[in-house]
Design an enzyme around this catalytic site. Structure first.
Site, short mmCIF file in Angstrom:
data_model
loop_
_atom_site.label_atom_id
_atom_site.label_comp_id
_atom_site.label_asym_id
_atom_site.label_seq_id
_atom_site.Cartn_x
_atom_site.Cartn_y
_atom_site.Cartn_z
CB ALA A 1 8.57 17.10 -35.34
CG HIS B 1 13.48 12.76 -39.10
ND1 HIS B 1 14.64 12.33 -39.81
CD2 HIS B 1 13.13 12.53 -37.71
CE1 HIS B 1 15.26 12.11 -38.63
NE2 HIS B 1 13.91 12.75 -37.85
CD GLU B 2 9.98 12.81 -35.46
OE1 GLU B 2 10.80 12.41 -35.27
OE2 GLU B 2 10.65 14.15 -35.67
CG HIS C 1 19.04 19.53 -32.69
ND1 HIS C 1 18.09 20.25 -33.43
CD2 HIS C 1 18.86 18.38 -33.29
CE1 HIS C 1 16.72 19.54 -34.57
NE2 HIS C 1 17.11 18.53 -33.85
CE1 TYR D 1 18.62 14.83 -35.79
CE2 TYR D 1 20.22 15.55 -34.77
CZ TYR D 1 18.85 15.30 -35.14
OH TYR D 1 17.35 14.85 -33.66
O1 X8Z Z 1 15.29 17.15 -35.43
C1 X8Z Z 1 14.96 16.96 -36.47
C2 X8Z Z 1 13.57 15.96 -36.78
C3 X8Z Z 1 13.88 15.04 -35.07
S1 X8Z Z 1 14.81 14.62 -34.78
C4 X8Z Z 1 12.92 16.77 -36.68
N1 X8Z Z 1 16.10 16.49 -37.70
C5 X8Z Z 1 16.98 17.82 -37.52
C6 X8Z Z 1 16.47 19.04 -37.76
O2 X8Z Z 1 15.78 19.05 -37.73
O3 X8Z Z 1 17.83 19.79 -37.43
C7 X8Z Z 1 16.04 15.95 -38.95
C8 X8Z Z 1 16.97 16.50 -40.31
C9 X8Z Z 1 17.98 17.44 -38.61
ZN ZN Z 2 14.69 12.18 -35.54
#
Ligand code: X8Z
Ligand code: ZN
Length: 594
Positions: free
Chosen positions: A334, A363-364, A493, A503
């Site tokens: 996402a 969140h988005e 990531h 985060y």
């Molecule tokens: O990557 C995200 C979002 C998009 S910025 C969905 N998150 C991290 C993950 O999925 O690892 C939100 C919580 C942590």
């Molecule tokens: Zn995010």
């Protein structure tokens, strides 16, 4: 992809260089050129990246690499040139600092090396997005399928296979990753940074070492709470799967926690066994009420508009991607996009009518509303107060999705009366998401800082990853790892070079935001019972902070909203205090820790 990430990448691009027009004599003129050129190039980069992530092919991967190489070269050149100017006002000084510190992976001066780096980064993104595990008969499973297995299966062998299959896709990424770091460090050093670690830790309105220290301190504040949760869950997992799978002491095998990275544990409330898993099952409610992806997004939008924020632009619904297409490869992770730094905002998600996706939509939309609120700021101020603010904003709304709120919007018909002294199931479920996440949120960049600085050599990448996962999360690899494994690359990531400490701090900040917003909304009583839905007062406070963008140091933005100037884990500890006390009684007599 531009969550905030891409935005930062974006902040750095090349266009008809300022030099081509002669060297500007004043910082004012220099910044004006920078903002114009970067904005244009950022928009090009966004459009290329959007197409690539919605349609992964060799061609789109190459075109995105070209656009990003150009953007990164321009951004890096502006970062370098920013050192030749002294701002005359606080605003100019801040913009010059943002130009210098805003890069993620600075471009090497050498054009061929910059192009190589952009190509490798684009390739890693595509490899992750189209990653699949295939058996000898050619039957393949992608991440969505494998994640569903991790969520729903309770058979350790099935879980292990899915876990192992996904982690296998990252092996071919390792050599590329190594080379990107070499090149990125070269770019960083040419700019005067020690290495990429310093680039990543210099964005927080404080010296780099102080930032690293402050996140360690926050972790030490929350660790006792995490240890209680870990202790309780290990015992529950042991009851469920037996001693052969889960030992009484030591780390928990990573495939049993309902999530591919064991980063959030809210998919196994049944194993947590709180009141027989009695917390409201939002997935069931969404399905019962026939919510589709659009209705889920509109419902989340309704939360933001109830606070006094505007409706989303029509183009948001026309241009976003809400569902996984059947006929092409897309990056399903996402993300929220600000295409033109004006009104063209979009999200890209493969939504299923399930609770965690409903949360992720909030969140988005937190990102989207932040973009919209600061769009009138000068381009260089169009980002969050820091990246943790951007990540924490929509998450703060999660804390308002209480049963009372679900009843208000008609998803829940009635709230079952709680027996005095009964298990804290709502808080428990929140903890499985928010508390379980903390060590993972911290360790991903701990690993990268070691790797970027050269402390961890390529031959030790995987070992170092698991050492950190054991140390912070108390989680271990469920099966021995091959010498050529590259398990960090199986996390989005890492493959996409998106910083992660954002985060971790978001998970601290969102509780500070919630506490302050609940106060503004006039809430009294436990914070876990507060929903700011419909509160124009809370909305006004939030919007005032959002509108600042990055125009002020984050400490001032935080003060604007909360009256506090520091990140403080006291808010999350207070929120979960009743649960922590409950966990302690349940864990009495156990040897906690690992
Ligand atoms: O990557 C995200 C979002 C998009 S910025 C969905 N998150 C991290 C993950 O999925 O690892 C939100 C919580 C942590
Ligand atoms: Zn995010």
């Amino acid at each position: 992809m531009k969550t905030v990430i891409a935005l930062l990448l974006i902040l750095f691009v090349p266009a008809p260089s300022s030099q081509a027009r002669g060297i500007p004599s004043s910082p004012r003129e220099f910044l004006k050129n920078a903002e114009t050129e970067l904005r244009n190039e950022a928009e090009n980069g966004q459009r290329a990246e959007w197409i690539m992530q919605n349609f992964i092919t060799d061609d789109t991967t190459k075109l995105t690499a070209d656009a990003n190489a150009k953007l990164n070269d321009l951004s890096t050149r502006y970062a370098r040139e920013s050192r030749n100017y002294r701002g005359k006002s606080a605003e100019e000084k801040r913009k010059l600092d943002l130009l210098f510190n805003g890069l993620i992976v600075p471009a090497p001066k050498n054009a061929a090396k910059n192009a190589e780096m952009a190509r490798l980064m684009s390739e890693l993104g595509s490899m992750y997005g189209s990653g699949k595990a295939c058996d000898s008969k050619g039957n393949c499973r992608d991440l969505q399928v494998l994640e569903e297995v991790l969520k729903t299966s309770r058979d350790p062998a099935v879980l292990l296979e899915a876990w192992n299959d996904w982690h296998g896709i990252a092996k071919p990424m390792k050599a590329k990753y190594e080379r990107i770091i070499e090149l990125g460090n070269e770019g960083a050093r040419e700019l005067g940074f020690k290495d990429l670690t310093e680039v990543w830790t210099s964005k927080y309105d404080m010296p780099s070492a102080e930032y690293e220290k402050s996140i360690d301190e926050l972790w030490n504040q929350v660790k006792p709470l995490y240890e209680q949760l870990h202790c309780y869950m290990r015992a529950q997992l042991r009851k469920k799967y037996g001693e052969s799978q889960v030992a009484a002491t030591g780390p928990i095998p990573a495939h049993l926690l309902g999530n591919m990275w064991a980063q959030q544990w809210s998919n196994i409330p049944d194993i947590a066994g709180v009141e027989g898993g009695n917390a409201t099952d939002l997935s069931r409610l969404l399905q019962k009420a026939s919510y589709d992806s659009k209705k889920m997004v509109q419902t989340a939008e309704g939360f933001f508009t109830s606070l006094g924020m505007p409706a989303l632009p029509k183009s948001f619904y026309e241009r976003s991607l809400f569902e996984k297409p059947r006929d092409r490869e897309v990056v399903c992770h996402a993300s929220a996009w600000d295409i033109d730094s004006r009104d063209d905002v979009r999200i890209k998600m493969c939504i299923k009518p399930e609770e965690d996706d409903f949360r992720t939509i909030h969140h988005e939309l937190g990102h989207i509303y932040y973009y919209l609120m600061y769009k009138d700021q000068p381009f260089l101020f169009q980002s969050g107060a820091n990246d943790g603010f951007h990540e924490g904003l929509g998450d703060a709304i999660h804390l308002s999705l209480t049963d009372q709120y679900l009843k208000t919007i008609g998803l829940l018909k009635s709230i079952p009366a709680k027996k005095p002294g009964s298990d804290p199931d709502y808080l428990f479920k929140m903890a499985l998401d928010k508390v379980a996440f903390l060590p993972f949120g911290l360790l991903v960049d701990k690993w990268r800082y070691q790797v970027f600085s050269g402390k961890t050599k390529p031959a030790e990448y995987n070992q170092a990853w698991w050492a950190l996962r054991e140390h912070y999360q108390g989680v271990k690899a469920p099966i021995s790892r091959d010498a050529d494994s590259f398990d960090p690359g199986a996390k989005y990531h890492v493959a996409s070079f998106t910083p992660y400490s954002r985060y971790f701090i978001a998970h601290i900040l969102q509780f500070q935001f919630h506490r302050a917003l609940c106060k503004a909304a006039g809430h009294t009583g436990p914070l876990s019972e507060c929903s700011i839905y419909g509160s124009k007062e809370a909305g006004a406070r939030l919007m005032a902070m959002m509108k600042l963008g990055a125009s002020k140091p984050w400490q001032e933005a935080l003060f604007e909203l909360t009256g506090e100037r520091e990140m403080d884990a006291g808010a999350i500890r207070d929120y979960f205090a009743p649960l922590e006390a409950w966990l302690k009684t349940k864990n009495a007599g156990q040897t906690c820790g690992w």
